[in-house]
Design a protein around this motif. Structure first.
Motif, PDB file in Angstrom:
ATOM      1  N   UNK A 198     -32.821  19.500  16.543  1.00  9.27           N
ATOM      2  CA  UNK A 198     -33.734  18.425  16.185  1.00  9.27           C
ATOM      3  C   UNK A 198     -33.244  17.702  14.935  1.00  9.27           C
ATOM      4  N   UNK A 199     -33.758  16.498  14.743  1.00  5.10           N
ATOM      5  CA  UNK A 199     -33.391  15.673  13.593  1.00  5.10           C
ATOM      6  C   UNK A 199     -34.651  15.436  12.762  1.00  5.10           C
ATOM      7  N   UNK A 200     -34.593  15.819  11.479  1.00  5.91           N
ATOM      8  CA  UNK A 200     -35.765  15.672  10.613  1.00  5.91           C
ATOM      9  C   UNK A 200     -35.457  14.726   9.462  1.00  5.91           C
ATOM     10  N   UNK A 201     -36.367  13.778   9.251  1.00  7.09           N
ATOM     11  CA  UNK A 201     -36.278  12.846   8.127  1.00  7.09           C
ATOM     12  C   UNK A 201     -37.421  13.143   7.157  1.00  7.09           C
ATOM     13  N   UNK A 202     -37.037  13.338   5.909  1.00 12.86           N
ATOM     14  CA  UNK A 202     -38.015  13.609   4.857  1.00 12.86           C
ATOM     15  C   UNK A 202     -38.082  12.406   3.932  1.00 12.86           C
ATOM     16  N   UNK A 204     -32.684  15.670  19.624  1.00 11.12           N
ATOM     17  CA  UNK A 204     -31.306  15.363  19.246  1.00 11.12           C
ATOM     18  C   UNK A 204     -30.938  13.902  19.460  1.00 11.12           C
ATOM     19  N   UNK A 205     -31.341  13.308  20.567  1.00 12.25           N
ATOM     20  CA  UNK A 205     -31.009  11.906  20.806  1.00 12.25           C
ATOM     21  C   UNK A 205     -32.091  10.957  20.276  1.00 12.25           C
ATOM     22  N   UNK A 206     -33.057  11.518  19.540  1.00 14.52           N
ATOM     23  CA  UNK A 206     -34.108  10.769  18.853  1.00 14.52           C
ATOM     24  C   UNK A 206     -34.967   9.950  19.814  1.00 14.52           C
ATOM     25  N   UNK A 207     -35.230  10.507  20.993  1.00 15.52           N
ATOM     26  CA  UNK A 207     -36.076   9.826  21.977  1.00 15.52           C
ATOM     27  C   UNK A 207     -37.461  10.458  22.095  1.00 15.52           C
ATOM     28  N   UNK A 234     -40.598   7.492  -8.387  1.00 18.80           N
ATOM     29  CA  UNK A 234     -39.401   8.194  -7.905  1.00 18.80           C
ATOM     30  C   UNK A 234     -39.496   8.296  -6.392  1.00 18.80           C
ATOM     31  N   UNK A 235     -38.341   8.172  -5.714  1.00 18.52           N
ATOM     32  CA  UNK A 235     -38.306   8.309  -4.251  1.00 18.52           C
ATOM     33  C   UNK A 235     -37.220   9.291  -3.846  1.00 18.52           C
ATOM     34  N   UNK A 236     -37.519  10.056  -2.804  1.00 20.79           N
ATOM     35  CA  UNK A 236     -36.565  11.031  -2.260  1.00 20.79           C
ATOM     36  C   UNK A 236     -36.529  10.862  -0.751  1.00 20.79           C
ATOM     37  N   UNK A 237     -35.330  10.709  -0.192  1.00 22.71           N
ATOM     38  CA  UNK A 237     -35.146  10.582   1.254  1.00 22.71           C
ATOM     39  C   UNK A 237     -34.068  11.553   1.710  1.00 22.71           C
ATOM     40  N   UNK A 238     -34.321  12.226   2.820  1.00 20.48           N
ATOM     41  CA  UNK A 238     -33.350  13.194   3.342  1.00 20.48           C
ATOM     42  C   UNK A 238     -33.256  13.067   4.852  1.00 20.48           C
ATOM     43  N   UNK A 239     -32.056  13.326   5.366  1.00 19.78           N
ATOM     44  CA  UNK A 239     -31.801  13.384   6.806  1.00 19.78           C
ATOM     45  C   UNK A 239     -31.137  14.715   7.086  1.00 19.78           C
ATOM     46  N   UNK A 240     -31.770  15.524   7.928  1.00 20.33           N
ATOM     47  CA  UNK A 240     -31.262  16.868   8.196  1.00 20.33           C
ATOM     48  C   UNK A 240     -31.251  17.135   9.695  1.00 20.33           C
ATOM     49  N   UNK A 241     -30.103  17.580  10.190  1.00 19.69           N
ATOM     50  CA  UNK A 241     -29.990  17.990  11.590  1.00 19.69           C
ATOM     51  C   UNK A 241     -30.206  19.495  11.634  1.00 19.69           C
TER      52      UNK A 241
END
Length: 723
Positions: A219-223, A274-277, A207-214
């Motif tokens: 900040x931008x968080x990827x799970x 925020x600008x993912x730099x 099973x896989x779970x992916x999330x994108x949360x601002x």
């Protein structure tokens, strides 16, 4: 819209066109005497399909054994996927009406288990072992208030003396393998029948779970989460059915189900500005788990029948023990430095006693039925968390640890009346259920005690115009109690910043539902409308300071719902059959959330196309496709998805040896993608993916001198709530 979806819609349009031509041809030829009604339209031959579908008081009844639509299905779970009114999701959960979990009956008796045990049992039943399926989406007051729907599986019966055996083996192949084995042995004498069923399943699922949360701080968080389950399951049941005489019969069933699972969950929390730099943090997550479950059950069944009087007693005892040990290790991925480490130890014990008596008396054309039921449930739960301190010692964590006990007693009774007046059938019933419950969260010293009595009426009427058409209406009021896991205030983690927690204050929900069903030959259309109050659901709460997202249980004031469903088969040629299902859904949910109220009206639809090709030399090919439109609720949007399966079947040696090959979810397109609607509250989107793209090899072999089928497992609805 991609090419695959256009092909799906084109095939769907073709089936509509063919069916319309069939109806037109039928009307034109009503006044013409023909030996065979066959018409050729642009080289497409239209004939009446074999009647594998009928209505029973408004409930769809599908023939299974001998039905070409199901010949390539490896088990009853796959048959249910193709049955009108039934949905099987990516985790093999069964639903009717779009969202209700039905009770499973075998030969008119409830077989309600935990999800995993039920799925294993249904996989052990091949289509050749099943006579028919009946889908009841609006059960009467005769049945438990918990049953918003019922699927009754009628097994094939043969009273020949002697013994019979059946072996079913399935192997699912993708990145990993999963194997299922089931052996059934039965022996029948004139008075006694014996049955033994053995099961052994093992293998790996992923099973896989992916999330994108601002986040609130911009900040931008990827799970990302990857989960691998290595499970081993043993099952055994032994049954004896003794016919005392022509009036009395008694049966005993003893069963056990044992599961041992090792799970590893690997993931990461990758956060940038925020600008993912700029990298803020990159946390690596490891969560190994050991899970054990032991189930024991005993069922006794006594029946008496004399002329028009029937009496039945059903007694049941169930014991469930769950044990789970978790480790949660969180490290800084660039440096491999350990950031936090905690352990959990969960122990859950459930015991259920039930007894019920049902009687019926036929007087002329009328039948009166009555029954009483008593159930007593006790569950004890303990979860302990230990956290690694700065001194490298594990210290008890009281903020997350908890003890929870739940006791519930239900006393229920019902009275029903049914009578047939020529072509008119009338049914009416009234049920009462008195519930007494005490939940005790010992750690936080919270006790919730309830005692309530509810009356639940039902009514239905059906009229048969002729052999080709019939119409029915039904009404019922149902009650849904929260399952034990929904009441349990324990934290169950998806990731260090994401978990769900139970709510001991949840109230039961109540549903009033009206359904109308019309059948013309094999074309069935059903319309359902209703209202549910105190709807149980989970809602997300986001903490902007800690970035923790928790899902809490709550009751919504109400939701209004409706569905319109139609299904029809078409025989295009002697070797090509198409069965089409189209369902439209409406949902209006009144949802207070934080300081606002969201009450969106959601419309969505689902289309299924099941094509069967009967080829020379006994080969059968099946192509099944399913499309689900954009849907969701007041908080979330769920993106469209589709799946296409193909399977081949061939039988040998007078159908005693049956081989099937299936390739499910060919395009790996059945993942679930959700997005939070109100981005000013939570800007979040995530995807769930299950390994449903797989090659399945199935082999079943029947042997012995008899095909006598004894009574199967008999369980109660409380067992379903024990999961």
């Amino acid at each position: 819209m991609n090419v695959k979806l256009w092909i799906f819609i084109l095939l769907l349009f073709l089936s509509f066109f063919v069916k319309s031509q069939e109806i037109l041809k039928t009307k034109v030829s009503d006044s013409i005497q023909q030996k065979d009604s066959v018409a050729t339209i642009s080289e497409v031959i239209i004939q009446s399909s074999r009647r594998d579908l009928k209505l029973n008081q408004g409930n769809i009844v599908m023939n299974v054994s001998g039905n070409k639509d199901f010949k390539t299905s490896t088990n009853i779970l796959e048959v249910l996927r193709k049955t009108p009114g039934v949905t099987v999701d990516s985790e093999d959960g069964i639903f009717i009406g779009g969202r209700n979990s039905p009770a499973i009956f075998i030969n008119g008796k409830p077989v309600v288990m935990s999800n995993q045990e039920l799925q294993s049992y249904l996989r052990s039943l091949s289509p050749e072992m099943v006579e028919s399926l009946e889908v009841n989406t609006n059960p009467s007051s005769k049945y438990d208030a918990e049953f918003k729907g019922i699927i009754d599986i009628k097994l094939k019966k043969n009273t020949n003396l002697g013994w019979i055996g059946n072996y079913i083996g399935n192997t699912s192949v993708n990145k990993f393998n999963y194997r299922e084995n089931s052996l059934n042995l039965s022996y029948n004498t004139e008075k006694i029948s014996y049955n033994v069923q053995l099961g052994y399943n093992n293998g790996i699922s992923t099973y896989r779970y992916n999330a994108l949360q601002r986040l609130a701080n911009t900040n931008v968080m990827r799970t990302q989460t990857y989960q691998k389950d290595d499970a081993e399951i043993y099952a055994i049941q032994m049954a004896v059915d003794y016919k005392l005489n022509d009036k009395n019969r008694i049966g005993v069933n003893v069963r056990g189900n044992f599961r041992d699972s090792e799970r590893i969950r690997l993931g990461s929390l990758y956060t940038v500005n925020q600008d993912e730099t700029q990298l803020i943090f990159n946390t690596e997550i490891k969560n190994p788990t050991n899970y054990f479950q032991d189930n024991y059950g005993i069922t006794t069944d006594y029946s008496f029948q004399h002329k028009n009087f029937k009496l039945n007693f059903l007694g049941n005892y169930l014991s469930v023990k769950n044990k789970q040990e978790d480790d949660f290790l969180n490290s800084d991925k660039p440096t491999s430095q350990l950031l936090s480490y905690w352990k959990s130890d969960l122990l859950n014990k459930i015991s259920i006693y039930t007894g019920q008596i049902d009687v019926s008396q036929r007087i002329g054309d009328a039948t009166f039925e009555a029954g009483v039921k008593l159930s007593d449930t006790k569950t004890n739960n303990m979860i302990r968390y230990d956290t690694l301190s700065v001194n490298q010692q594990f210290v008890f964590d009281p903020t997350r640890s908890n003890q929870f006990s739940y006791k519930e007693k239900i006393f229920a009774g019902y009275l029903t009346y049914s009578q047939k007046f020529n072509n008119l059938q009338i049914n009416a019933g009234l049920r009462f259920e008195n519930t007494q419950s005490i939940s005790n969260a010992l750690t936080v010293d919270s006790v919730v005690s309830r005692n309530y009595l509810k009356w639940l009426p039902s009514f239905s009427v059906s009229y048969t115009f002729n052999k080709s058409s019939e119409l029915s209406f039904s009404y019922s009021r149902k009650m849904t109690r929260p399952v034990f896991s929904q009441l349990n205030p324990f934290r169950f983690y998806y990731s260090p910043l994401n978990y769900w927690i139970g709510n001991p204050y949840l109230q039961p929900s109540f549903t009033n539902q009206i359904k109308a069903t019309y059948r013309y030959k094999n074309w069935v259309t059903a319309f359902t409308i209703g209202k549910e109050t105190d709807v149980m659901t989970r809602y997300p709460i986001y903490n902007p300071e800690t970035n923790v997202l928790e899902f809490l249980g709550t009751n919504l004031p109400y939701r209004n719902f409706a569905s319109l469903e139609t299904s029809f088969p078409v025989k295009i040629t002697k070797w090509w059959n198409i069965n089409t299902q189209i369902t439209g859904y409406y949902n209006h949910e009144f949802r207070p959330y934080l300081d606002e109220v969201f009450a969106l009206k959601i419309y969505n639809y689902e289309m299924r196309l099941n094509q069967v090709f009967s080829l020379p030399k006994g080969y059968t090919i099946n192509v099944f496709s399913n499309y689900e439109s954009k849907t969701g609720n007041s908080l979330y949007t769920i993106k469209p998805r589709y799946t296409v399966d193909i399977s081949v079947q061939k039988a040998w040696f007078d159908n005693t040896l049956n081989a099937k090959i299936s390739f499910n979810n060919i395009f790996d397109s059945y993942d679930q993608r959700l997005e939070f609607r109100h981005k000013q509250i939570i800007d979040n989107q995530f995807t769930h993916w299950w390994d449903t793209q797989k090659l399945i090899l199935s082999l079943s072999y029947s042997f012995g001198s008899s095909k006598y089928q004894t009574k199967n497992i008999q369980k109660t609805e409380e067992e379903n709530r024990a999961r």
